[in-house]
Design an enzyme around this catalytic site. Structure first.
Site, PDB file in Angstrom:
ATOM      1  N   TYR B 139      12.269  87.361  61.825  1.00 50.28           N
ATOM      2  CA  TYR B 139      12.231  85.939  62.154  1.00 50.28           C
ATOM      3  C   TYR B 139      12.293  85.772  63.664  1.00 50.28           C
ATOM      4  O   TYR B 139      13.166  86.327  64.322  1.00 50.28           O
ATOM      5  CB  TYR B 139      13.426  85.204  61.521  1.00 50.28           C
ATOM      6  CG  TYR B 139      13.242  83.718  61.644  1.00 50.28           C
ATOM      7  CD1 TYR B 139      12.606  82.997  60.643  1.00 50.28           C
ATOM      8  CD2 TYR B 139      13.645  83.045  62.792  1.00 50.28           C
ATOM      9  CE1 TYR B 139      12.380  81.640  60.775  1.00 50.28           C
ATOM     10  CE2 TYR B 139      13.416  81.687  62.943  1.00 50.28           C
ATOM     11  CZ  TYR B 139      12.783  80.985  61.929  1.00 50.28           C
ATOM     12  OH  TYR B 139      12.554  79.645  62.066  1.00 50.28           O
ATOM     13  N   GLN B 200      12.249  77.658  54.990  1.00 47.39           N
ATOM     14  CA  GLN B 200      11.087  77.909  54.132  1.00 47.39           C
ATOM     15  C   GLN B 200      10.440  79.264  54.431  1.00 47.39           C
ATOM     16  O   GLN B 200       9.962  79.950  53.523  1.00 47.39           O
ATOM     17  CB  GLN B 200      10.071  76.757  54.239  1.00 47.39           C
ATOM     18  CG  GLN B 200       9.476  76.486  55.623  1.00 47.39           C
ATOM     19  CD  GLN B 200      10.350  75.571  56.488  1.00 47.39           C
ATOM     20  OE1 GLN B 200      11.545  75.396  56.225  1.00 47.39           O
ATOM     21  NE2 GLN B 200       9.768  75.006  57.540  1.00 47.39           N
ATOM     22  N   ASN B 223      18.108  79.183  63.982  1.00 47.78           N
ATOM     23  CA  ASN B 223      19.049  78.061  64.045  1.00 47.78           C
ATOM     24  C   ASN B 223      19.945  78.021  62.798  1.00 47.78           C
ATOM     25  O   ASN B 223      19.922  78.942  61.979  1.00 47.78           O
ATOM     26  CB  ASN B 223      18.284  76.742  64.239  1.00 47.78           C
ATOM     27  CG  ASN B 223      17.366  76.433  63.059  1.00 47.78           C
ATOM     28  OD1 ASN B 223      17.499  77.010  61.974  1.00 47.78           O
ATOM     29  ND2 ASN B 223      16.420  75.540  63.271  1.00 47.78           N
ATOM     30  N   GLN B 268      25.378  84.958  80.914  1.00 48.39           N
ATOM     31  CA  GLN B 268      25.767  84.718  79.533  1.00 48.39           C
ATOM     32  C   GLN B 268      25.909  83.227  79.270  1.00 48.39           C
ATOM     33  O   GLN B 268      25.431  82.711  78.263  1.00 48.39           O
ATOM     34  CB  GLN B 268      27.113  85.417  79.235  1.00 48.39           C
ATOM     35  CG  GLN B 268      27.282  85.802  77.812  1.00 48.39           C
ATOM     36  CD  GLN B 268      26.089  86.584  77.319  1.00 48.39           C
ATOM     37  OE1 GLN B 268      25.507  86.193  76.319  1.00 48.39           O
ATOM     38  NE2 GLN B 268      25.663  87.626  77.987  1.00 48.39           N
ATOM     39  N   HIS B 271      22.961  80.815  78.301  1.00 49.75           N
ATOM     40  CA  HIS B 271      22.346  80.842  76.964  1.00 49.75           C
ATOM     41  C   HIS B 271      22.649  79.575  76.179  1.00 49.75           C
ATOM     42  O   HIS B 271      21.820  79.073  75.433  1.00 49.75           O
ATOM     43  CB  HIS B 271      22.893  82.012  76.139  1.00 49.75           C
ATOM     44  CG  HIS B 271      22.116  83.278  76.322  1.00 49.75           C
ATOM     45  ND1 HIS B 271      20.793  83.377  75.999  1.00 49.75           N
ATOM     46  CD2 HIS B 271      22.471  84.492  76.789  1.00 49.75           C
ATOM     47  CE1 HIS B 271      20.372  84.612  76.255  1.00 49.75           C
ATOM     48  NE2 HIS B 271      21.367  85.303  76.752  1.00 49.75           N
ATOM     49  N   GLU B 336      30.888  91.266  72.619  1.00 49.97           N
ATOM     50  CA  GLU B 336      29.494  91.677  72.409  1.00 49.97           C
ATOM     51  C   GLU B 336      29.019  92.540  73.591  1.00 49.97           C
ATOM     52  O   GLU B 336      28.526  93.636  73.392  1.00 49.97           O
ATOM     53  CB  GLU B 336      28.650  90.400  72.287  1.00 49.97           C
ATOM     54  CG  GLU B 336      27.187  90.652  71.998  1.00 49.97           C
ATOM     55  CD  GLU B 336      26.366  89.375  72.095  1.00 49.97           C
ATOM     56  OE1 GLU B 336      26.880  88.353  72.629  1.00 49.97           O
ATOM     57  OE2 GLU B 336      25.193  89.388  71.660  1.00 49.97           O
ATOM     58  N   HIS B 337      29.166  92.006  74.816  1.00 47.43           N
ATOM     59  CA  HIS B 337      28.782  92.737  76.031  1.00 47.43           C
ATOM     60  C   HIS B 337      30.032  93.002  76.859  1.00 47.43           C
ATOM     61  O   HIS B 337      30.791  92.072  77.136  1.00 47.43           O
ATOM     62  CB  HIS B 337      27.836  91.900  76.895  1.00 47.43           C
ATOM     63  CG  HIS B 337      26.606  91.421  76.190  1.00 47.43           C
ATOM     64  ND1 HIS B 337      26.501  90.158  75.636  1.00 47.43           N
ATOM     65  CD2 HIS B 337      25.426  92.029  75.948  1.00 47.43           C
ATOM     66  CE1 HIS B 337      25.304  90.018  75.097  1.00 47.43           C
ATOM     67  NE2 HIS B 337      24.627  91.138  75.259  1.00 47.43           N
ATOM     68  N   ASP B 370      19.624  93.572  78.480  1.00 48.09           N
ATOM     69  CA  ASP B 370      18.992  92.563  77.624  1.00 48.09           C
ATOM     70  C   ASP B 370      17.497  92.798  77.480  1.00 48.09           C
ATOM     71  O   ASP B 370      16.910  92.483  76.450  1.00 48.09           O
ATOM     72  CB  ASP B 370      19.191  91.166  78.221  1.00 48.09           C
ATOM     73  CG  ASP B 370      20.597  90.643  78.001  1.00 48.09           C
ATOM     74  OD1 ASP B 370      21.308  91.212  77.152  1.00 48.09           O
ATOM     75  OD2 ASP B 370      20.982  89.667  78.683  1.00 48.09           O
ATOM     76  N   GLU B 424      40.352 109.127  32.779  1.00 45.92           N
ATOM     77  CA  GLU B 424      39.944 107.731  32.976  1.00 45.92           C
ATOM     78  C   GLU B 424      39.507 107.083  31.665  1.00 45.92           C
ATOM     79  O   GLU B 424      39.060 105.932  31.662  1.00 45.92           O
ATOM     80  CB  GLU B 424      38.799 107.657  34.003  1.00 45.92           C
ATOM     81  CG  GLU B 424      39.228 108.068  35.406  1.00 45.92           C
ATOM     82  CD  GLU B 424      38.131 107.900  36.457  1.00 45.92           C
ATOM     83  OE1 GLU B 424      36.973 107.600  36.080  1.00 45.92           O
ATOM     84  OE2 GLU B 424      38.434 108.059  37.649  1.00 45.92           O
ATOM     85  N   HIS B 429      31.237 110.450  29.646  1.00 47.47           N
ATOM     86  CA  HIS B 429      31.146 111.194  30.908  1.00 47.47           C
ATOM     87  C   HIS B 429      31.626 112.633  30.690  1.00 47.47           C
ATOM     88  O   HIS B 429      31.005 113.590  31.163  1.00 47.47           O
ATOM     89  CB  HIS B 429      32.023 110.550  31.989  1.00 47.47           C
ATOM     90  CG  HIS B 429      31.446 109.308  32.596  1.00 47.47           C
ATOM     91  ND1 HIS B 429      31.317 108.126  31.908  1.00 47.47           N
ATOM     92  CD2 HIS B 429      30.966 109.068  33.852  1.00 47.47           C
ATOM     93  CE1 HIS B 429      30.788 107.210  32.700  1.00 47.47           C
ATOM     94  NE2 HIS B 429      30.565 107.747  33.895  1.00 47.47           N
TER      95      HIS B 429
END
Lengths: 445, 445
Positions: B139, B200, B223, B268, B271, B336-337, B370, B424, B429
């Site tokens: 995506y 969709q 999003n 950062q 963004h 994250e970074h 990046d 068991e 088995h």
């Protein structure tokens, strides 16, 4: 009592095959709104009230009273005592299985669980650091489905990964403890254990309470409440997969004794009425022989009713045109367990792309893999083997990228990053790269 | 217009530090019930009506009309034409970045993405087969946040893994196509692309339609609608992580030019207003210098408003007692970074256990990572680096256990499995293992 099992007989040559095949394969987990609501409330309550809430739910659901969660802790010497108290045969079997599972997972760690790095021509270092998780939680079901083998299969990979703390939770309804489960925890290196269970135990490990420490990841099977709770805490902690019903697919060329194949189909069906056992074979006479073996052997089985229901509702004996077609169908099913009951298992293995585990040749019954061959028995179900993997050492490790750009490297990379960042409209990204270009500035030496 | 940014100034020596620190770190994704409901309806509709539903939603949400989904396909020659039509500077930057990203991921594949096996003393074969997924969907957001670098970072690891088909979807509101995104798809080896987006598009790839093939896994950012849709189709297909706001943590010993660090914090913050930029440093005078650099450089930035809001609401400049304490705090944040802006980055790196990516030394700005250093820029956010890893080749592969028990192996393993299975209560088995014991039966040779 119904002691006749009638798995569906299908043939790929039939016009209606695709339709019948789709019907047999269809399975979907239905969400139970009442369970979802109760789990949501339990999670919120344990998150807010910690130990107090955990104690109340343990009293209510397990009939187990305690004044503090510390009373529900199983001490290492209790785990050891459970192991020492087992009959020699069980003690030795548990230790032997654990040893083989450990050796396999150590090989798995060597094959892909080590850090690595390299320097490029500019002296820039690139790599990946692999580290164990700090603390993991293992859920072990209590009651009927108390499987010590699951304790081994969840805890040993964590231990091999190097996880410092392995917390186990296991409900003990009315205080009834399963000595094999406790013994397995001892053998597998569990560091703390508590006799709590259900959504409340998942909440305690995900959020932490005064007594039970917050973990980084929760693995292990459980009932619908546990599965729902795991799904909901995912993101706060890591989780393993949510398993569907167990499945076996046997691909047979007719060379394995039909009794063996019948029993292998039973060994999946006896887990659960929703379990699925399928045989694919190009030899109609052999399919008849397996069906006769099913009829003959079924009445001997203590769990005959569950087996019969599972085979009736979800089992199938499928006649294929040839072994190649059987392999192609196996890939469409992407089964959890795939037995290649063939004289030439290595002829067919390269054609098999999607399965949790492949059991090669007549001697490799799935049950050997379930307990002690070495590989993990926690495997992707419901076709998810198309995109997921057995539980392994890698599930208890995480990776961190390492980048050290040299002064020279920053010149070349800086120009590339600057162009691309400006193309994306991210000017601070561009400026950060440009500032490192020679002439723009230099670090205080 | 507010062109002053005031990140919080904290000190670990303060009595109120823990409280202030917790407040700064707190972030939780709120579920929007209205979005959840709409996404559920869209998924069900595309699942039921396929192409027809996909066309209607594309018309409604993107203002893009077509008589069939095939009209929304981007042909390979259109992707190539987009690449060829770029200014030389962008074309070369894209190709250079792709080359470096490819080389890094090839090294990653060699370090842990290959099949392995061994035979034990009984002749039993144990191993793991590593195979690429058959088909994945990527995506790519359209509109404002159209990032060609994300196309490279998602598609190249899939290509290196050996995925046969890489399907890209990218919404093109009112038909506006981003040539850099199309060019990146060409460079990264995308095999099919469609100008559809939103929930969709996720539904189309998860369930398949007459035109768009069902994939095995979906990766890539989007999003709130896309994130919700991905969460809901998980299980039917695999997904990558659901990312929270981006974060950078800079660990500084005072040796890097303050302007560089200020710009790295900006890169950062630009963004997203929810992005988080934090500086940890034991030198109060250096923190002052970074704050002055922030004030001086901010007005130059085209995205100054977003940066100021992000730094005001979520930024922090934290004075620590020493670098060791800074490393310990970094582990609690699990960013994250993580930039180690130090003269001695390799002194501190071994102390850093939890981070998506570590950027070592003054020359390694996060922006180089990046775009083009090589490692992936899709990284775990919101503290999930404690248990998860950068996107990698391993996300586009899956593993299958291989077990081939020899006749001799079946004797030893069979006894162990039999004991444990009976413990068991799983007698089928046990019987399946016992049947393979010598004297019980033998396979037709």
């Amino acid at each position: 009592m119904n002691l006749v099992a009638s798995p569906a007989r299908l043939s790929t040559a039939s016009n209606t095959f695709e339709q019948e095949f789709a019907l047999r394969l269809h399975w979907s987990a239905e969400e139970d709104a009442a369970i979802e609501q109760r789990v949501e409330a339990i999670l919120a309550d344990v998150r807010a009230r910690g130990d107090a809430a955990l104690l109340e739910y343990t009293q209510r659901f397990d009939g187990l009273h305690a004044y503090g969660v510390h009373e529900l802790a199983l001490q290492p010497d209790e785990l050891k005592a459970a192991f020492d108290g087992l009959p020699a045969e069980q003690r030795e079997a548990l230790a032997a299985a654990a040893g083989r599972i450990r050796r396999y997972h150590e090989a798995q760690k060597r094959a892909g669980g080590e850090s690595w790095s390299f320097r490029d021509e500019d002296g820039t270092l690139l790599g990946q650091k692999v580290t164990p998780l700090d603390r993991v939680g293992i859920y072990v079901p209590g009651g009927k489905a108390a499987y010590p083998s699951s304790v081994l299969m969840n805890a040993i990979p964590a231990q091999v990964a190097g996880v410092a703390e392995i917390v186990m939770v296991v409900p003990t309804p009315q205080g009834a403890r399963n000595p094999l489960v406790l013994a397995a925890a001892h053998v597998a290196g569990v560091t703390r254990a508590y006799t709590v269970g259900g959504a409340q135990a998942i909440a305690a490990m995900a959020y932490g309470t005064a007594t039970i420490p917050k973990v980084d990841k929760i693995t292990g099977p459980g009932n619908a409440y546990v599965a729902s709770a795991k799904r909901r805490v995912f993101g706060t902690v890591g989780i393993d997969m949510i398993a569907g019903p167990s499945e076996i697919l046997v691909l047979a060329d007719g060379s394995t004794p039909p009794d063996w194949v019948a029993m292998d189909l039973f060994s999946q069906a006896e887990h659960d009425e929703l379990a699925q056992s399928i045989l694919l074979c190009p030899d109609a006479a052999y399919i008849d022989a397996v069906q006769q073996a099913i009829e003959r052997l079924l009445p001997e089985m203590p769990r005959a009713e569950i087996i019969a229901k599972s085979l009736d509702d979800r089992g199938a004996l499928i006649l294929t045109r040839d072994m190649e077609e059987a392999c192609a169908l196996a890939n469409r099913i992407a089964p959890e367990h795939l037995e290649v009951a063939s004289r030439e298992p290595h002829r067919w293995e390269p054609l098999l792309r999607h399965a949790g585990a492949i059991f090669l040749g007549a001697w490799t019954s799935e049950s050997l893999g379930d307990y002690c061959a070495g590989p993990n028995h926690v495997l992707p179900t419901s076709g998810t083997a198309r995109f997921s993997s057995p539980l392994g050492v890698y599930d208890f490790q995480k990776r961190t990228s390492l980048i050290e750009v040299s002064e020279q490297g920053a010149q070349g990379l800086g120009r590339i990053a600057s162009v691309l960042a400006r193309g994306e409209g991210l000017q601070a990204h561009a400026r950060a790269a440009e500032m490192r270009l020679r002439g723009d500035a230099a670090p205080a030496a």
